[in-house]
Write a protein that holds these residues in place. Structure first.
Motif, PDB file in Angstrom:
ATOM      1  N   GLU A 431       0.841  -1.190   0.000  1.00 10.75           N
ATOM      2  CA  GLU A 431       0.000   0.000   0.000  1.00 10.75           C
ATOM      3  C   GLU A 431       0.881   1.247   0.000  1.00 10.75           C
ATOM      4  N   GLY A 432       0.538   2.193  -0.856  1.00 15.98           N
ATOM      5  CA  GLY A 432       1.322   3.417  -0.964  1.00 15.98           C
ATOM      6  C   GLY A 432       2.328   3.419  -2.094  1.00 15.98           C
ATOM      7  N   TYR A 433       2.521   2.272  -2.750  1.00 15.91           N
ATOM      8  CA  TYR A 433       3.378   2.254  -3.934  1.00 15.91           C
ATOM      9  C   TYR A 433       2.628   2.922  -5.088  1.00 15.91           C
ATOM     10  N   VAL A 434       3.352   3.646  -5.922  1.00 13.99           N
ATOM     11  CA  VAL A 434       2.788   4.162  -7.172  1.00 13.99           C
ATOM     12  C   VAL A 434       3.621   3.571  -8.301  1.00 13.99           C
ATOM     13  N   ILE A 435       2.937   2.912  -9.213  1.00 13.74           N
ATOM     14  CA  ILE A 435       3.612   2.139 -10.241  1.00 13.74           C
ATOM     15  C   ILE A 435       2.944   2.379 -11.583  1.00 13.74           C
ATOM     16  N   THR A 436       3.735   2.378 -12.641  1.00 10.30           N
ATOM     17  CA  THR A 436       3.155   2.474 -13.973  1.00 10.30           C
ATOM     18  C   THR A 436       2.760   1.080 -14.449  1.00 10.30           C
ATOM     19  N   VAL A 437       1.718   1.028 -15.254  1.00 10.15           N
ATOM     20  CA  VAL A 437       1.338  -0.210 -15.946  1.00 10.15           C
ATOM     21  C   VAL A 437       1.294   0.142 -17.419  1.00 10.15           C
ATOM     22  N   GLU A 438       2.236  -0.401 -18.201  1.00  8.79           N
ATOM     23  CA  GLU A 438       2.458   0.104 -19.554  1.00  8.79           C
ATOM     24  C   GLU A 438       2.868  -0.982 -20.545  1.00  8.79           C
ATOM     25  N   PRO A 439       2.038  -1.978 -20.766  1.00  7.45           N
ATOM     26  CA  PRO A 439       2.383  -2.971 -21.788  1.00  7.45           C
ATOM     27  C   PRO A 439       2.355  -2.355 -23.179  1.00  7.45           C
ATOM     28  N   GLY A 440       3.014  -3.017 -24.108  1.00 10.31           N
ATOM     29  CA  GLY A 440       3.025  -2.521 -25.483  1.00 10.31           C
ATOM     30  C   GLY A 440       3.351  -3.620 -26.470  1.00 10.31           C
ATOM     31  N   LEU A 441       3.000  -3.398 -27.713  1.00 14.67           N
ATOM     32  CA  LEU A 441       3.370  -4.277 -28.821  1.00 14.67           C
ATOM     33  C   LEU A 441       3.937  -3.404 -29.935  1.00 14.67           C
ATOM     34  N   TYR A 442       5.031  -3.880 -30.545  1.00 12.89           N
ATOM     35  CA  TYR A 442       5.761  -3.078 -31.516  1.00 12.89           C
ATOM     36  C   TYR A 442       6.180  -3.968 -32.682  1.00 12.89           C
ATOM     37  N   PHE A 443       5.687  -3.631 -33.850  1.00 11.16           N
ATOM     38  CA  PHE A 443       5.980  -4.405 -35.054  1.00 11.16           C
ATOM     39  C   PHE A 443       6.815  -3.530 -35.985  1.00 11.16           C
ATOM     40  N   GLN A 444       8.089  -3.859 -36.057  1.00 15.11           N
ATOM     41  CA  GLN A 444       9.009  -3.048 -36.840  1.00 15.11           C
ATOM     42  C   GLN A 444       8.668  -3.119 -38.326  1.00 15.11           C
ATOM     43  N   ALA A 445       8.997  -2.037 -39.030  1.00 11.47           N
ATOM     44  CA  ALA A 445       8.678  -1.955 -40.455  1.00 11.47           C
ATOM     45  C   ALA A 445       9.438  -2.979 -41.283  1.00 11.47           C
ATOM     46  N   ASP A 446      10.566  -3.448 -40.759  1.00 11.53           N
ATOM     47  CA  ASP A 446      11.372  -4.416 -41.509  1.00 11.53           C
ATOM     48  C   ASP A 446      11.276  -5.828 -40.929  1.00 11.53           C
ATOM     49  N   ASP A 447      10.232  -6.096 -40.171  1.00 18.12           N
ATOM     50  CA  ASP A 447      10.057  -7.418 -39.560  1.00 18.12           C
ATOM     51  C   ASP A 447       9.337  -8.329 -40.540  1.00 18.12           C
ATOM     52  N   ASP A 448      10.062  -9.251 -41.148  1.00 17.12           N
ATOM     53  CA  ASP A 448       9.489 -10.150 -42.144  1.00 17.12           C
ATOM     54  C   ASP A 448       8.618 -11.240 -41.534  1.00 17.12           C
ATOM     55  N   LEU A 449       8.588 -11.338 -40.198  1.00 17.85           N
ATOM     56  CA  LEU A 449       7.795 -12.378 -39.553  1.00 17.85           C
ATOM     57  C   LEU A 449       6.372 -11.918 -39.231  1.00 17.85           C
ATOM     58  N   VAL A 450       6.031 -10.694 -39.578  1.00 16.68           N
ATOM     59  CA  VAL A 450       4.674 -10.208 -39.347  1.00 16.68           C
ATOM     60  C   VAL A 450       4.059  -9.822 -40.691  1.00 16.68           C
ATOM     61  N   PRO A 451       2.733  -9.917 -40.816  1.00 15.60           N
ATOM     62  CA  PRO A 451       2.094  -9.555 -42.082  1.00 15.60           C
ATOM     63  C   PRO A 451       2.248  -8.069 -42.378  1.00 15.60           C
ATOM     64  N   THR A 452       2.141  -7.727 -43.635  1.00 17.98           N
ATOM     65  CA  THR A 452       2.373  -6.360 -44.083  1.00 17.98           C
ATOM     66  C   THR A 452       1.512  -5.348 -43.348  1.00 17.98           C
ATOM     67  N   GLU A 453       0.247  -5.693 -43.088  1.00 19.53           N
ATOM     68  CA  GLU A 453      -0.663  -4.719 -42.489  1.00 19.53           C
ATOM     69  C   GLU A 453      -0.297  -4.370 -41.048  1.00 19.53           C
ATOM     70  N   LEU A 454       0.565  -5.191 -40.407  1.00 20.39           N
ATOM     71  CA  LEU A 454       0.975  -4.908 -39.034  1.00 20.39           C
ATOM     72  C   LEU A 454       2.305  -4.171 -38.946  1.00 20.39           C
ATOM     73  N   ARG A 455       3.068  -4.177 -40.013  1.00 23.95           N
ATOM     74  CA  ARG A 455       4.406  -3.579 -39.965  1.00 23.95           C
ATOM     75  C   ARG A 455       4.311  -2.061 -39.767  1.00 23.95           C
TER      76      ARG A 455
END
Length: 502
Positions: A431-455
Protein backbone atom coordinates in the motif's frame (compact mmCIF):
# COMPACT_ATOMS: atom_id res chain seq x y z
CA UNK A 1 20.65 37.64 -23.31
CA UNK A 2 22.62 40.25 -21.43
CA UNK A 3 26.36 39.95 -21.83
CA UNK A 4 27.48 37.86 -18.89
CA UNK A 5 23.96 37.20 -17.69
CA UNK A 6 24.35 33.50 -18.24
CA UNK A 7 25.76 32.00 -15.06
CA UNK A 8 29.40 31.74 -15.93
CA UNK A 9 31.62 28.73 -15.43
CA UNK A 10 34.61 27.03 -16.95
CA UNK A 11 33.95 23.61 -18.39
CA UNK A 12 35.30 20.77 -16.29
CA UNK A 13 37.48 18.27 -18.13
CA UNK A 14 39.11 16.41 -15.24
CA UNK A 15 36.08 15.13 -13.36
CA UNK A 16 36.10 18.10 -11.02
CA UNK A 17 33.13 20.49 -10.83
CA UNK A 18 33.10 23.55 -13.02
CA UNK A 19 34.59 26.64 -11.43
CA UNK A 20 33.38 30.23 -11.44
CA UNK A 21 35.07 32.67 -13.82
CA UNK A 22 36.17 35.90 -12.16
CA UNK A 23 34.31 38.98 -13.48
CA UNK A 24 36.22 40.82 -16.14
CA UNK A 25 38.19 37.83 -17.42
CA UNK A 26 36.04 37.16 -20.49
CA UNK A 27 36.30 39.07 -23.72
CA UNK A 28 32.73 40.33 -23.47
CA UNK A 29 32.73 41.38 -19.78
CA UNK A 30 32.03 45.02 -19.02
CA UNK A 31 34.39 47.07 -16.88
CA UNK A 32 33.57 48.04 -13.29
CA UNK A 33 35.63 51.14 -12.49
CA UNK A 34 36.17 52.09 -8.86
CA UNK A 35 33.58 54.87 -8.89
CA UNK A 36 30.90 52.52 -10.25
CA UNK A 37 31.76 49.86 -7.67
CA UNK A 38 31.55 52.40 -4.86
CA UNK A 39 28.24 53.74 -6.19
CA UNK A 40 26.77 50.25 -6.48
CA UNK A 41 27.48 49.47 -2.81
CA UNK A 42 25.25 52.27 -1.52
CA UNK A 43 21.56 53.09 -1.34
CA UNK A 44 20.01 49.64 -0.94
CA UNK A 45 17.17 48.84 1.48
CA UNK A 46 16.81 45.48 3.19
CA UNK A 47 13.71 43.68 1.97
CA UNK A 48 13.33 40.38 3.86
CA UNK A 49 11.31 37.53 2.41
CA UNK A 50 8.02 36.83 4.16
CA UNK A 51 8.51 33.11 4.77
CA UNK A 52 6.94 30.55 7.04
CA UNK A 53 7.35 26.83 7.46
CA UNK A 54 6.14 24.87 4.47
CA UNK A 55 3.20 22.60 5.15
CA UNK A 56 5.25 19.59 4.01
CA UNK A 57 8.24 20.32 6.29
CA UNK A 58 7.06 17.75 8.90
CA UNK A 59 7.02 15.11 6.16
CA UNK A 60 10.67 15.78 5.38
CA UNK A 61 11.52 15.59 9.08
CA UNK A 62 9.80 12.18 9.37
CA UNK A 63 11.82 10.93 6.42
CA UNK A 64 15.06 12.06 8.04
CA UNK A 65 13.97 10.17 11.16
CA UNK A 66 13.43 7.03 9.06
CA UNK A 67 16.90 7.36 7.57
CA UNK A 68 18.38 8.03 11.01
CA UNK A 69 16.88 4.81 12.37
CA UNK A 70 18.43 2.85 9.49
CA UNK A 71 21.99 4.05 10.26
CA UNK A 72 22.37 4.62 14.02
CA UNK A 73 25.66 6.10 15.16
CA UNK A 74 26.85 6.99 11.65
CA UNK A 75 27.27 10.34 9.96
CA UNK A 76 25.30 10.64 6.71
CA UNK A 77 26.19 13.07 3.92
CA UNK A 78 23.64 13.68 1.15
CA UNK A 79 24.45 16.34 -1.49
CA UNK A 80 21.99 17.67 -4.07
CA UNK A 81 24.54 18.13 -6.83
CA UNK A 82 25.93 20.99 -8.86
CA UNK A 83 24.88 22.71 -12.01
CA UNK A 84 26.04 21.03 -15.22
CA UNK A 85 27.71 22.70 -18.17
CA UNK A 86 25.57 22.63 -21.30
CA UNK A 87 28.07 24.35 -23.61
CA UNK A 88 31.00 26.66 -22.95
CA UNK A 89 29.83 28.98 -20.16
CA UNK A 90 26.12 28.13 -20.22
CA UNK A 91 24.43 25.69 -17.88
CA UNK A 92 21.54 23.28 -17.91
CA UNK A 93 18.56 24.25 -15.79
CA UNK A 94 19.36 22.77 -12.38
CA UNK A 95 17.30 19.86 -11.13
CA UNK A 96 17.95 18.90 -7.47
CA UNK A 97 18.94 15.40 -6.47
CA UNK A 98 15.82 13.36 -5.70
CA UNK A 99 17.03 11.75 -2.46
CA UNK A 100 18.23 15.11 -1.16
CA UNK A 101 14.93 16.78 -2.03
CA UNK A 102 12.94 13.96 -0.44
CA UNK A 103 14.80 14.58 2.82
CA UNK A 104 14.85 18.39 2.83
CA UNK A 105 12.54 20.05 0.29
CA UNK A 106 15.43 22.30 -0.78
CA UNK A 107 15.79 23.08 -4.51
CA UNK A 108 18.95 25.22 -4.77
CA UNK A 109 22.18 23.80 -6.24
CA UNK A 110 25.35 23.00 -4.27
CA UNK A 111 23.49 22.32 -1.00
CA UNK A 112 24.49 19.41 1.25
CA UNK A 113 22.65 17.71 4.10
CA UNK A 114 24.78 16.32 6.93
CA UNK A 115 23.17 14.17 9.61
CA UNK A 116 25.40 13.62 12.67
CA UNK A 117 24.59 11.05 15.37
CA UNK A 118 23.61 12.56 18.72
CA UNK A 119 23.18 9.46 20.87
CA UNK A 120 19.45 9.04 20.28
CA UNK A 121 19.20 9.79 16.59
CA UNK A 122 20.76 12.44 14.37
CA UNK A 123 21.10 16.21 14.22
CA UNK A 124 20.43 17.42 10.67
CA UNK A 125 22.16 20.47 9.23
CA UNK A 126 21.56 21.88 5.77
CA UNK A 127 24.55 23.62 4.19
CA UNK A 128 23.29 26.17 1.66
CA UNK A 129 24.59 29.19 -0.15
CA UNK A 130 23.09 32.21 1.65
CA UNK A 131 22.00 35.50 0.20
CA UNK A 132 24.65 37.56 -1.61
CA UNK A 133 26.04 40.03 0.94
CA UNK A 134 25.89 43.75 0.19
CA UNK A 135 29.28 44.44 1.76
CA UNK A 136 31.06 42.78 -1.16
CA UNK A 137 30.72 43.17 -4.93
CA UNK A 138 29.26 39.68 -5.40
CA UNK A 139 25.63 40.79 -5.57
CA UNK A 140 26.18 42.90 -8.72
CA UNK A 141 29.40 41.51 -10.29
CA UNK A 142 29.10 37.76 -9.89
CA UNK A 143 27.10 36.29 -12.78
CA UNK A 144 26.96 32.90 -11.07
CA UNK A 145 25.71 33.83 -7.60
CA UNK A 146 24.99 37.57 -7.56
CA UNK A 147 21.34 38.35 -6.89
CA UNK A 148 21.17 41.10 -9.53
CA UNK A 149 22.04 38.38 -12.05
CA UNK A 150 20.04 35.37 -10.85
CA UNK A 151 17.64 36.67 -8.20
CA UNK A 152 17.67 36.90 -4.44
CA UNK A 153 18.40 33.81 -2.38
CA UNK A 154 17.13 33.21 1.14
CA UNK A 155 19.14 34.19 4.16
CA UNK A 156 20.08 31.31 6.45
CA UNK A 157 17.35 32.36 8.90
CA UNK A 158 14.75 32.47 6.12
CA UNK A 159 15.77 29.04 4.85
CA UNK A 160 15.60 27.61 8.38
CA UNK A 161 12.12 29.06 8.89
CA UNK A 162 10.88 27.72 5.55
CA UNK A 163 12.26 24.17 5.76
CA UNK A 164 12.27 23.75 9.56
CA UNK A 165 15.87 22.54 9.60
CA UNK A 166 19.11 23.94 10.98
CA UNK A 167 21.14 25.77 8.35
CA UNK A 168 24.80 26.65 7.90
CA UNK A 169 26.54 28.73 5.26
CA UNK A 170 27.98 26.68 2.42
CA UNK A 171 31.51 28.07 2.92
CA UNK A 172 31.53 26.19 6.27
CA UNK A 173 30.99 22.86 4.50
CA UNK A 174 34.69 22.16 3.99
CA UNK A 175 35.36 22.15 7.75
CA UNK A 176 32.24 20.07 8.38
CA UNK A 177 33.35 17.42 5.90
CA UNK A 178 36.85 17.42 7.37
CA UNK A 179 35.29 16.33 10.69
CA UNK A 180 33.63 13.29 9.09
CA UNK A 181 35.54 10.14 10.03
CA UNK A 182 35.50 7.89 6.93
CA UNK A 183 34.94 4.71 8.94
CA UNK A 184 31.80 6.16 10.54
CA UNK A 185 30.47 8.16 7.58
CA UNK A 186 28.37 7.21 4.58
CA UNK A 187 28.12 9.48 1.53
CA UNK A 188 25.57 9.53 -1.26
CA UNK A 189 28.14 9.57 -4.04
CA UNK A 190 28.07 10.67 -7.65
CA UNK A 191 26.30 13.99 -7.11
CA UNK A 192 29.06 16.34 -5.98
CA UNK A 193 32.73 15.73 -6.82
CA UNK A 194 33.89 18.06 -4.04
CA UNK A 195 31.96 16.09 -1.42
CA UNK A 196 33.11 12.77 -2.87
CA UNK A 197 36.75 13.87 -2.65
CA UNK A 198 36.44 15.32 0.85
CA UNK A 199 35.29 12.07 2.52
CA UNK A 200 37.09 9.06 1.14
CA UNK A 201 35.19 5.77 0.97
CA UNK A 202 35.83 3.30 3.76
CA UNK A 203 35.01 -0.38 3.23
CA UNK A 204 36.40 -3.38 5.01
CA UNK A 205 35.42 -5.67 2.15
CA UNK A 206 34.14 -4.77 -1.30
CA UNK A 207 34.73 -1.12 -2.29
CA UNK A 208 31.58 0.98 -2.41
CA UNK A 209 29.52 -1.34 -0.19
CA UNK A 210 28.81 1.03 2.69
CA UNK A 211 27.93 4.04 0.54
CA UNK A 212 25.94 1.79 -1.78
CA UNK A 213 23.88 0.65 1.20
CA UNK A 214 22.96 4.28 1.87
CA UNK A 215 21.75 4.74 -1.72
CA UNK A 216 19.78 1.49 -1.60
CA UNK A 217 18.13 2.27 1.71
CA UNK A 218 17.06 5.70 0.50
CA UNK A 219 15.40 4.13 -2.55
CA UNK A 220 13.65 1.56 -0.38
CA UNK A 221 12.36 4.20 2.02
CA UNK A 222 10.96 6.13 -0.93
CA UNK A 223 8.90 3.18 -2.20
CA UNK A 224 5.90 4.04 -0.03
CA UNK A 225 4.42 7.44 -0.84
CA UNK A 226 2.84 9.42 1.99
CA UNK A 227 -0.42 11.33 1.52
CA UNK A 228 1.35 14.54 0.55
CA UNK A 229 3.42 12.72 -2.09
CA UNK A 230 0.32 11.10 -3.58
CA UNK A 231 -1.23 14.56 -3.87
CA UNK A 232 1.90 15.78 -5.69
CA UNK A 233 1.73 12.89 -8.12
CA UNK A 234 -1.95 13.54 -8.75
CA UNK A 235 -1.12 17.18 -9.43
CA UNK A 236 1.55 16.13 -11.95
CA UNK A 237 -0.83 13.65 -13.59
CA UNK A 238 -3.63 16.21 -13.84
CA UNK A 239 -1.29 18.64 -15.60
CA UNK A 240 -0.20 15.80 -17.89
CA UNK A 241 -3.82 15.09 -18.81
CA UNK A 242 -4.20 18.75 -19.79
CA UNK A 243 -1.02 18.50 -21.84
CA UNK A 244 -2.33 15.50 -23.78
CA UNK A 245 -5.55 17.39 -24.40
CA UNK A 246 -3.55 20.36 -25.72
CA UNK A 247 -1.68 18.08 -28.13
CA UNK A 248 -4.86 16.38 -29.31
CA UNK A 249 -6.36 19.76 -30.18
CA UNK A 250 -3.68 20.41 -32.82
CA UNK A 251 -3.69 16.93 -34.39
CA UNK A 252 -5.63 17.34 -37.64
CA UNK A 253 -6.96 14.25 -39.37
CA UNK A 254 -6.29 15.47 -42.90
CA UNK A 255 -2.73 16.84 -42.90
CA UNK A 256 0.61 16.20 -41.20
CA UNK A 257 2.02 18.02 -38.21
CA UNK A 258 5.56 17.76 -36.93
CA UNK A 259 6.31 15.56 -33.94
CA UNK A 260 8.24 18.47 -32.44
CA UNK A 261 5.15 20.69 -32.59
CA UNK A 262 3.31 18.21 -30.37
CA UNK A 263 6.40 17.86 -28.18
CA UNK A 264 6.59 21.64 -27.82
CA UNK A 265 2.90 22.11 -27.07
CA UNK A 266 3.10 19.56 -24.28
CA UNK A 267 6.31 21.20 -23.07
CA UNK A 268 4.53 24.53 -22.88
CA UNK A 269 1.89 23.01 -20.59
CA UNK A 270 4.59 21.34 -18.49
CA UNK A 271 6.52 24.57 -18.02
CA UNK A 272 3.38 26.59 -17.28
CA UNK A 273 1.67 24.17 -14.90
CA UNK A 274 4.75 22.57 -13.39
CA UNK A 275 8.54 22.63 -13.31
CA UNK A 276 8.85 21.23 -16.83
CA UNK A 277 8.76 17.79 -18.40
CA UNK A 278 9.74 14.91 -16.15
CA UNK A 279 11.77 13.28 -18.93
CA UNK A 280 12.35 13.76 -22.64
CA UNK A 281 8.97 13.41 -24.34
CA UNK A 282 8.54 10.52 -26.75
CA UNK A 283 6.40 11.56 -29.72
CA UNK A 284 6.47 8.83 -32.34
CA UNK A 285 4.34 8.93 -35.49
CA UNK A 286 4.02 5.94 -37.79
CA UNK A 287 7.12 3.75 -37.70
CA UNK A 288 8.61 5.90 -34.96
CA UNK A 289 5.99 4.49 -32.57
CA UNK A 290 7.85 1.18 -32.70
CA UNK A 291 11.06 2.75 -31.33
CA UNK A 292 10.76 2.46 -27.57
CA UNK A 293 12.63 5.63 -26.60
CA UNK A 294 12.18 7.79 -29.68
CA UNK A 295 13.04 11.27 -28.36
CA UNK A 296 14.47 12.85 -31.51
CA UNK A 297 10.90 13.66 -32.56
CA UNK A 298 12.03 14.65 -36.04
CA UNK A 299 9.17 13.07 -37.96
CA UNK A 300 5.63 14.07 -38.82
CA UNK A 301 2.19 12.56 -38.46
CA UNK A 302 0.27 11.25 -41.45
CA UNK A 303 -3.43 10.46 -41.81
CA UNK A 304 -4.09 6.78 -41.28
CA UNK A 305 -1.06 6.24 -39.05
CA UNK A 306 -0.84 5.86 -35.29
CA UNK A 307 0.80 8.40 -32.99
CA UNK A 308 2.41 7.22 -29.75
CA UNK A 309 3.05 9.90 -27.13
CA UNK A 310 4.84 9.04 -23.87
CA UNK A 311 4.98 12.24 -21.81
CA UNK A 312 4.84 13.47 -18.24
CA UNK A 313 4.77 16.79 -16.38
CA UNK A 314 7.10 17.23 -13.42
CA UNK A 315 5.23 19.39 -10.92
CA UNK A 316 6.70 22.27 -8.95
CA UNK A 317 7.67 19.95 -6.10
CA UNK A 318 9.49 17.72 -8.62
CA UNK A 319 7.12 14.73 -8.69
CA UNK A 320 6.56 13.45 -12.20
CA UNK A 321 3.81 11.74 -14.13
CA UNK A 322 4.52 9.17 -16.84
CA UNK A 323 1.63 8.52 -19.23
CA UNK A 324 1.42 7.03 -22.72
CA UNK A 325 -1.42 7.12 -25.19
CA UNK A 326 -1.56 5.86 -28.77
CA UNK A 327 -3.90 7.83 -31.02
CA UNK A 328 -5.24 7.22 -34.54
CA UNK A 329 -4.16 10.30 -36.48
CA UNK A 330 -7.11 10.08 -38.84
CA UNK A 331 -9.56 9.85 -35.97
CA UNK A 332 -10.37 6.15 -36.40
CA UNK A 333 -8.34 2.98 -35.88
CA UNK A 334 -7.99 0.71 -38.88
CA UNK A 335 -9.02 -2.93 -38.27
CA UNK A 336 -5.36 -3.98 -37.93
CA UNK A 337 -4.53 -1.08 -35.62
CA UNK A 338 -7.57 -1.76 -33.47
CA UNK A 339 -6.71 -5.46 -33.19
CA UNK A 340 -3.27 -4.61 -31.80
CA UNK A 341 -4.61 -1.81 -29.61
CA UNK A 342 -7.24 -4.06 -28.05
CA UNK A 343 -4.64 -6.68 -27.16
CA UNK A 344 -2.52 -4.06 -25.39
CA UNK A 345 -5.57 -2.65 -23.58
CA UNK A 346 -6.59 -6.10 -22.35
CA UNK A 347 -3.03 -6.67 -21.16
CA UNK A 348 -2.97 -3.39 -19.28
CA UNK A 349 -6.34 -4.07 -17.70
CA UNK A 350 -5.13 -7.48 -16.53
CA UNK A 351 -2.13 -5.81 -14.90
CA UNK A 352 -4.22 -3.14 -13.19
CA UNK A 353 -6.72 -5.76 -11.97
CA UNK A 354 -3.85 -7.71 -10.41
CA UNK A 355 -2.63 -4.81 -8.27
CA UNK A 356 -3.21 -5.09 -4.54
CA UNK A 357 -1.02 -5.15 -1.41
CA UNK A 358 1.01 -8.33 -1.21
CA UNK A 359 0.95 -9.22 -4.90
CA UNK A 360 4.38 -9.87 -6.32
CA UNK A 361 5.86 -7.72 -9.03
CA UNK A 362 6.37 -10.93 -11.00
CA UNK A 363 2.68 -11.85 -10.78
CA UNK A 364 1.61 -8.50 -12.22
CA UNK A 365 4.13 -8.94 -15.02
CA UNK A 366 2.81 -12.45 -15.68
CA UNK A 367 -0.77 -11.17 -15.90
CA UNK A 368 0.19 -8.59 -18.53
CA UNK A 369 2.50 -10.87 -20.47
CA UNK A 370 0.05 -13.76 -20.77
CA UNK A 371 -2.51 -11.52 -22.46
CA UNK A 372 0.14 -10.20 -24.84
CA UNK A 373 1.30 -13.72 -25.71
CA UNK A 374 -2.27 -14.90 -26.24
CA UNK A 375 -2.92 -11.94 -28.50
CA UNK A 376 0.21 -12.62 -30.53
CA UNK A 377 -0.91 -16.24 -30.84
CA UNK A 378 -4.33 -15.13 -32.09
CA UNK A 379 -2.57 -12.96 -34.68
CA UNK A 380 -0.71 -16.06 -35.86
CA UNK A 381 2.72 -14.70 -34.95
CA UNK A 382 4.00 -17.10 -32.30
CA UNK A 383 6.13 -19.99 -33.58
CA UNK A 384 4.94 -22.12 -30.64
CA UNK A 385 2.18 -22.37 -28.04
CA UNK A 386 1.43 -19.57 -25.60
CA UNK A 387 2.85 -21.54 -22.68
CA UNK A 388 6.03 -22.34 -24.59
CA UNK A 389 6.43 -18.69 -25.57
CA UNK A 390 6.06 -17.62 -21.93
CA UNK A 391 8.56 -20.19 -20.65
CA UNK A 392 11.61 -18.47 -19.12
CA UNK A 393 13.89 -20.52 -21.36
CA UNK A 394 12.06 -19.25 -24.45
CA UNK A 395 10.21 -15.93 -24.11
CA UNK A 396 10.01 -15.61 -27.91
CA UNK A 397 6.93 -13.41 -27.55
CA UNK A 398 9.26 -10.65 -26.37
CA UNK A 399 10.42 -10.11 -29.93
CA UNK A 400 7.45 -7.73 -30.11
CA UNK A 401 7.48 -6.37 -26.54
CA UNK A 402 10.99 -5.82 -25.20
CA UNK A 403 10.29 -3.77 -22.08
CA UNK A 404 8.80 -4.66 -18.71
CA UNK A 405 5.21 -4.00 -17.67
CA UNK A 406 6.04 -0.96 -15.52
CA UNK A 407 8.16 0.71 -12.86
CA UNK A 408 7.91 2.76 -9.68
CA UNK A 409 7.04 6.42 -10.02
CA UNK A 410 7.68 9.43 -7.80
CA UNK A 411 10.39 12.08 -7.72
CA UNK A 412 12.04 10.16 -10.54
CA UNK A 413 10.28 8.79 -13.57
CA UNK A 414 12.06 5.48 -12.85
CA UNK A 415 11.76 5.89 -9.10
CA UNK A 416 13.62 4.01 -6.37
CA UNK A 417 16.07 2.58 -8.91
CA UNK A 418 18.73 1.74 -6.29
CA UNK A 419 16.42 -0.46 -4.21
CA UNK A 420 17.61 -4.01 -3.80
CA UNK A 421 15.92 -6.54 -6.09
CA UNK A 422 14.16 -8.26 -3.21
CA UNK A 423 12.34 -4.99 -2.51
CA UNK A 424 11.50 -4.29 -6.15
CA UNK A 425 11.48 -6.70 -9.07
CA UNK A 426 11.73 -9.78 -6.85
CA UNK A 427 9.51 -8.35 -4.12
CA UNK A 428 5.88 -7.60 -3.38
CA UNK A 429 3.87 -4.43 -3.88
CA UNK A 430 2.58 -2.63 -0.80
CA UNK A 431 0.00 0.00 0.00
CA UNK A 432 1.32 3.42 -0.96
CA UNK A 433 3.38 2.25 -3.93
CA UNK A 434 2.79 4.16 -7.17
CA UNK A 435 3.61 2.14 -10.24
CA UNK A 436 3.15 2.47 -13.97
CA UNK A 437 1.34 -0.21 -15.95
CA UNK A 438 2.46 0.10 -19.55
CA UNK A 439 2.38 -2.97 -21.79
CA UNK A 440 3.02 -2.52 -25.48
CA UNK A 441 3.37 -4.28 -28.82
CA UNK A 442 5.76 -3.08 -31.52
CA UNK A 443 5.98 -4.41 -35.05
CA UNK A 444 9.01 -3.05 -36.84
CA UNK A 445 8.68 -1.95 -40.45
CA UNK A 446 11.37 -4.42 -41.51
CA UNK A 447 10.06 -7.42 -39.56
CA UNK A 448 9.49 -10.15 -42.14
CA UNK A 449 7.80 -12.38 -39.55
CA UNK A 450 4.67 -10.21 -39.35
CA UNK A 451 2.09 -9.55 -42.08
CA UNK A 452 2.37 -6.36 -44.08
CA UNK A 453 -0.66 -4.72 -42.49
CA UNK A 454 0.97 -4.91 -39.03
CA UNK A 455 4.41 -3.58 -39.97
CA UNK A 456 5.12 -0.14 -38.56
CA UNK A 457 2.43 -0.38 -35.88
CA UNK A 458 3.47 0.44 -32.32
CA UNK A 459 1.02 0.62 -29.42
CA UNK A 460 1.66 1.37 -25.76
CA UNK A 461 -0.90 2.35 -23.12
CA UNK A 462 0.53 3.59 -19.83
CA UNK A 463 -1.15 4.75 -16.64
CA UNK A 464 0.07 5.76 -13.18
CA UNK A 465 -1.54 3.59 -10.51
CA UNK A 466 -1.59 3.90 -6.71
CA UNK A 467 -1.72 0.65 -4.71
CA UNK A 468 -4.37 1.06 -2.01
CA UNK A 469 -5.47 -1.05 0.95
CA UNK A 470 -8.21 -2.69 -1.13
CA UNK A 471 -6.69 -2.70 -4.61
CA UNK A 472 -5.61 0.26 -6.71
CA UNK A 473 -6.59 3.68 -8.04
CA UNK A 474 -5.67 4.84 -11.53
CA UNK A 475 -4.34 8.37 -11.03
CA UNK A 476 -4.43 9.03 -14.79
CA UNK A 477 -8.00 7.89 -15.37
CA UNK A 478 -8.71 11.35 -16.79
CA UNK A 479 -7.47 10.07 -20.16
CA UNK A 480 -9.37 7.43 -22.17
CA UNK A 481 -8.02 3.92 -22.57
CA UNK A 482 -10.41 1.86 -24.75
CA UNK A 483 -10.26 2.26 -28.52
CA UNK A 484 -13.82 3.60 -28.70
CA UNK A 485 -13.22 6.11 -25.92
CA UNK A 486 -9.97 7.28 -27.52
CA UNK A 487 -11.75 7.98 -30.80
CA UNK A 488 -14.54 9.90 -29.06
CA UNK A 489 -12.10 11.89 -26.91
CA UNK A 490 -9.90 12.77 -29.88
CA UNK A 491 -12.86 14.00 -31.93
CA UNK A 492 -14.12 16.16 -29.07
CA UNK A 493 -10.77 17.89 -28.57
CA UNK A 494 -10.25 18.44 -32.27
CA UNK A 495 -13.65 20.12 -32.42
CA UNK A 496 -12.76 22.30 -29.40
CA UNK A 497 -9.71 23.72 -31.17
CA UNK A 498 -6.29 24.88 -29.90
CA UNK A 499 -5.84 26.43 -26.47
CA UNK A 500 -3.09 28.00 -24.43
CA UNK A 501 -2.44 27.24 -20.75
CA UNK A 502 -3.78 29.74 -18.29
Amino acid sequence: MADGSERTVTQATDGKPAQEVEPGTRSYDVDYPAKLREFMRTGWSDRPFDVGARSEAPNHAKRRDQLSAAFPGETLVIPTGREKVRANDTLYHFRPGSDFTWLTGEHDPDAVLIMRPNGGGHDATLYVRPRSPRDTDEFFRNAVYGELWIGRRHTLAEKKAELAIETEALPNLEDALARCAPGRTRVLRGYDAVVDAAVRPYDADMPGTRDGELASRLSELRLVKDEWEVAQLQDAVDATVRGFEDAARVLPADRPVRERLLDGIFGLRARHDGNGVGYSSIVGAGEHATILHWISNTGATAPGQLLLMDMGVENRNLYTADVTRTLPVGGRFSPAQRAVYDIVHRSQQAGIDALHPGVTYADVAAACNRVLAEGLHDLGLLPCSVDEALDKESMVYRRWTLHGFGHMLGLDVHDCAHARKEFYRDGTLNEGYVITVEPGLYFQADDDLVPTELRGIGVRIEDDVLVTATGSVNLSAGLPRTADDVETWLAAHLDAGPRLPG
